[in-house]
Each structure stands twice: as C-alpha cells, then as structure tokens.
Enzyme design. Structure first.
Site, mmCIF file in Angstrom:
data_model
loop_
_atom_site.group_PDB
_atom_site.id
_atom_site.type_symbol
_atom_site.label_atom_id
_atom_site.label_comp_id
_atom_site.label_asym_id
_atom_site.label_seq_id
_atom_site.Cartn_x
_atom_site.Cartn_y
_atom_site.Cartn_z
ATOM 1 N N ALA A 6 0.850 -1.189 0.000
ATOM 2 C CA ALA A 6 0.000 0.000 0.000
ATOM 3 C C ALA A 6 0.884 1.236 0.000
ATOM 4 O O ALA A 6 1.074 1.880 1.014
ATOM 5 C CB ALA A 6 -0.921 -0.017 1.211
ATOM 6 N N CYS A 7 1.447 1.545 -1.138
ATOM 7 C CA CYS A 7 2.514 2.531 -1.242
ATOM 8 C C CYS A 7 1.994 3.924 -1.582
ATOM 9 O O CYS A 7 0.824 4.121 -1.849
ATOM 10 C CB CYS A 7 3.508 2.088 -2.313
ATOM 11 S SG CYS A 7 4.025 0.369 -2.148
ATOM 12 N N THR A 8 2.917 4.899 -1.569
ATOM 13 C CA THR A 8 2.652 6.244 -2.053
ATOM 14 C C THR A 8 3.793 6.620 -2.990
ATOM 15 O O THR A 8 4.963 6.392 -2.661
ATOM 16 C CB THR A 8 2.571 7.261 -0.908
ATOM 17 O OG1 THR A 8 1.621 6.809 0.071
ATOM 18 C CG2 THR A 8 2.172 8.630 -1.421
ATOM 19 N N GLU A 97 2.907 0.649 -7.420
ATOM 20 C CA GLU A 97 1.862 1.312 -6.645
ATOM 21 C C GLU A 97 0.605 0.461 -6.797
ATOM 22 O O GLU A 97 -0.037 0.468 -7.854
ATOM 23 C CB GLU A 97 1.632 2.723 -7.190
ATOM 24 C CG GLU A 97 0.566 3.506 -6.470
ATOM 25 C CD GLU A 97 1.011 3.971 -5.106
ATOM 26 O OE1 GLU A 97 0.165 4.005 -4.206
ATOM 27 O OE2 GLU A 97 2.205 4.301 -4.939
#
Length: 471
Positions: A6-8, A97
């Site tokens: 669950a990246c940014t 992502e």
C-alpha cells in the site's frame, strides 16, 4: 506476507525540479517488520529464464542484462520484489503502486493468477531497457502476452522523460508522460484520467484498449475516455485511505490551492508553486500530516488524528527517491536515495548508481528477526525506540536527521567534484568508496542515537518510583 503493498508514489519532470533532474520515488509499504536489502546486479551476458516463486509466471529473458541497483526482500520465498533501481543507461524504475480495478471490468477481463505481478516487474524489465519509454513498451508487451495477476501503477524515468503506467484487469494498460514542468502524487488508486489517443508523445496504451471498453459497455461518460472512471473503483475507501495522501503531497507543493482531502476530483498532475528539491520529495514521502489536525502524533482531536491513512507509517519497508541529473555521464547521473524503514524516522542516504557494489551492511539480511548488522534494522530500531516515547524522543531524532543530512550533502558535493577527474575502474572504485562513507555516516549516527535513547528510556518505565531520600 500481504499480497499487495500500500505505497505512495511521486513523479516530477525535469523542468519542475530545481536542478533539471527527473525524479521518481515511492514508499514501499507492506508489513511493520519485513526487512529489505540493497544490492547491485552486474552487467551479464548469458541465457536465462525468469521463474516466479510466487506463482507460475515464467518467461525467457534476453541474453544481455544491464547493471542495475535493486532492493530485494530478505527472502525470495514469496518472490524477489526488487522494487526499485537505476540501470547503467540512467533509466530508473519503481514498481509498484498497488491499485484496484472495479468488478465490472474484471468480469470482462479477469486478472490472471499466473500472470506477471509486482514481485517480478523490476527484474524482467529494468535490465533490458535504455529509455523510460522502452520500459513502458516492454512491460506493456509482457502484460498483453502473459496477463497480470494484479492492478498496479509503475514509475519510469530517464534523464529526459518521466512516465507513469497503470495496469487494469488482466491485459489492459495505459501510460502517461508527466509534463516536464509538472509533478504527480499517487496513492493506491488508478490515477490517470483523460487519455488522448492521438497524442502518441504523451500517452501509450495497449492496442485493443478502446475496443475492449466499447465492446463491454464500460465507459460511463458520453464523451472522452477517463481511465480512472472507467477502470477504477472510486469508492468510499478512497476518501479515507487514498485521496488524503494525494491532497497532502499537493498541499506541500501548492499550499496556495485550497482542496478537500476527501475530494474525488483531485487532479492527477499539478504544476508546483515553486521548483522542487530533493528535500521536498523527502518531506512528502516522510509525511504524516504534520501541521494539520490529521497528524496521528499531533494535537488534533482523537477522531481527526486517526481519520486518514498517513503517507509515512510503520509498514514502510523502505523509501526510495531515484534522481537522474542532467548533463552528467551515466556513471554519476543517477543517485539512488534510500531510506530504510519508516521514512519519517529514517534518513535518505544517497548512492551513486554507477557503483559496482553496496556496503555490506545493506546486503546481508536473510532472516526476519532483528539483526544488528542489517541497515534495515539499524534504522528500524530507532523507530521502535522513538515510538515508545514519541514526544520526548522525536526532537532528538530530528536533530540527528538534520545533522546527518548535512554531512551526506557535503559528501555528495565533494564526490561530484572528485568524480569529474576519474574514469573507468578508478571511478567505479571511488563511487564504491563514497557509498561506504555515506553508509557509515548514517549508520554511525543512528547507532549512537540508539545508545542514547536506550539509556534515557531506563528512566521512563511506568513502574518507576522516585525514592524520598529523607526517609
């Protein structure tokens, strides 16, 4: 192991940055304790085949593979997950992502459980491309042939261009070039909006994309082709999990624009109100809504402090910024900035992509448990100690971060000047030396801080009793 991270992510074109660099970066988020390594793969010329340890995805690879940096996991049991790197041709890639396709689309083109997934993407693409555009083309052709097991966003850059690519359903994909003077912040949702199919300089897509949408009656709009609205979920979870992170990044770079953090209409691409520095990107990827009521460690109400998912959080395994600088040769153009562990409580160490090996402390983690000789755990331990007494210890951490950033910046400047005088093996040896020096500066600073925090923690036990010496 959680299947999806669950990246940014962050992307910026060359005219948007203060020195003309292209920049891509991302927080790799999965689990609070899941160590990473940092390595360099050498240039190789031998036949090979990729076989996934996660599923049955298998594909032949070209004989010649370029040298590239990567951050694989401590175990390959669930796949390699090399995640990010810069190759010898000054092409950078970050994958992925994680995002989500809506059910209607998936019914028409289901995900392929044995197709390519996040864990394989960097490994089968980055060593075989010489431009960012080639990266999109190669990954796109793989997805069309083998399918994909996930919905993902992928970042590519070279010294001229920055591209953001999104996959959706089993075989659909699109990519958009980030305008040279703009930036983008991306969270876990499909983000690309209107596609101009006639603008081949700025959009790429699979050949059957339009026909697929028409045949399956997927476009809810009378005109246009909004990829996010056709393929994305756009549900209530976006308002609390995804869009606030995009809002935060845009708030930092465009403070003059007032927006709602739960708006579904935040633009994918913006032009910043000022030129972007590496420290700005570090601030975004390290953010937990400081200066707003939504900071989990701030002074807002209990409800506000836990309302939105922050960008930086304990589940971050590593945070990277891949900078490709202009007017420099491939050996020194690329700087792989790497913060192991929680970005807000770590430090971004700069490594020249032209090095041939990383410091030993970044390579050797092969177990899940705490290891004092692992860079990941050196930085992670400080996070654990600070979290136990956040208000008391965070100022001390910030002081060390500032001092370390200055030292690393000074060394990077000196190395840039010295590297201009070297070439060939002498240059490679020097870049390896600088990598070790940079690592030592950061590791020594955080180990010293660890000792200080442990010592101070001894007086902070809830069982502490202050003895009255008069008794």
């Amino acid at each position: 192991m959680e299947k999806y991270s669950a990246c940014t992510s962050f992307l910026a074109g060359k005219l948007a940055t203060i020195d003309g660099s292209t920049i891509i970066g991302r927080n790799e988020d999965s689990k609070s304790a899941w160590p990473k390594n940092f390595i360099v793969h050498s240039h190789s010329t031998e036949p090979k085949e990729f076989k996934s340890n996660e599923n049955k995805f298998t594909m032949p690879l070209p004989d010649e593979a370029a040298k590239y940096t990567a951050t694989p996991e401590w175990t390959d049991q669930y796949g390699l997950f090399e995640e990010d790197g810069i190759n010898e041709y000054s092409v950078a890639m970050s994958a992925t992502e994680s995002a989500y396709t809506n059910d209607t689309v998936l019914a028409a083109d289901p995900l392929n459980p044995d197709g390519i997934g996040e864990e394989a993407m960097v490994t089968v693409v980055l060593p075989y491309i010489k431009t960012a555009r080639e990266g999109v083309e190669r990954l796109g052709s793989i997805i069309e042939k083998y399918g994909t097991s996930e919905t993902n966003g992928i970042l590519f850059s070279d010294q001229k261009e920055v591209w953001y690519m999104e996959t959706a359903a089993g075989h659909q994909w699109v990519a958009q070039r980030i305008p040279d003077d703009h930036y983008a912040v991306v969270s876990n949702q499909l983000s690309i909006q209107e596609i101009d199919f006639g603008d081949v300089d700025n959009f790429m897509f699979n050949s059957g994309l339009q026909q697929f949408v028409v045949e399956n009656n997927l476009n809810p709009n009378e005109s246009g082709f909004n990829f996010r609205e056709i393929f994305g979920k756009n549900d209530l979870s976006d308002e609390y999990y995804n869009t606030p992170r995009v809002w935060e990044g845009q708030r930092i770079l465009n403070p003059e624009i007032k927006q709602d953090p739960i708006s579904h209409d935040l633009p994918f691409i913006r032009k910043a109100s000022r030129l972007i520095k590496i420290s700005d990107v570090q601030r975004i990827l390290s953010s937990h809504y400081e200066g707003t009521p939504y900071n989990p460690a701030g002074s807002g109400s209990k409800a506000d402090k836990h309302r939105f998912r922050p960008i930086s959080l304990p589940a971050t395994q590593e945070s990277h910024i891949l900078q490709l600088r202009p007017n420099k040769p491939n050996t020194t153009a690329g700087v792989h900035w790497l913060a192991m562990g929680v970005a807000a409580q770590s430090v971004y160490v700069p490594f020249f992509a032209g090095m041939s090996e990383t410091p030993a402390i970044y390579q050797g983690t092969n177990k899940l448990e705490y290891d004092p000789n692992s860079a990941y755990w050196v930085f992670k331990l400080v996070s654990v100690l600070v979290d136990a007494h956040f208000k008391e210890f965070m100022p001390e951490l910030q002081k060390v971060q500032s001092e370390t950033n200055i030292s690393l910046g000074n060394l990077l400047k000196e190395a840039d000047a010295k590297s201009n005088e070297l070439s060939g093996d002498n240059l490679t040896s020097y870049l390896n030396q600088i990598a070790n020096q940079s690592s030592k500066i950061a590791i020594d600073a955080f180990r010293k801080l660890t000792s200080q925090l442990i010592t101070k923690s001894t007086d902070m036990s809830p069982l502490f009793y202050k003895h009255n010496t008069d008794l």
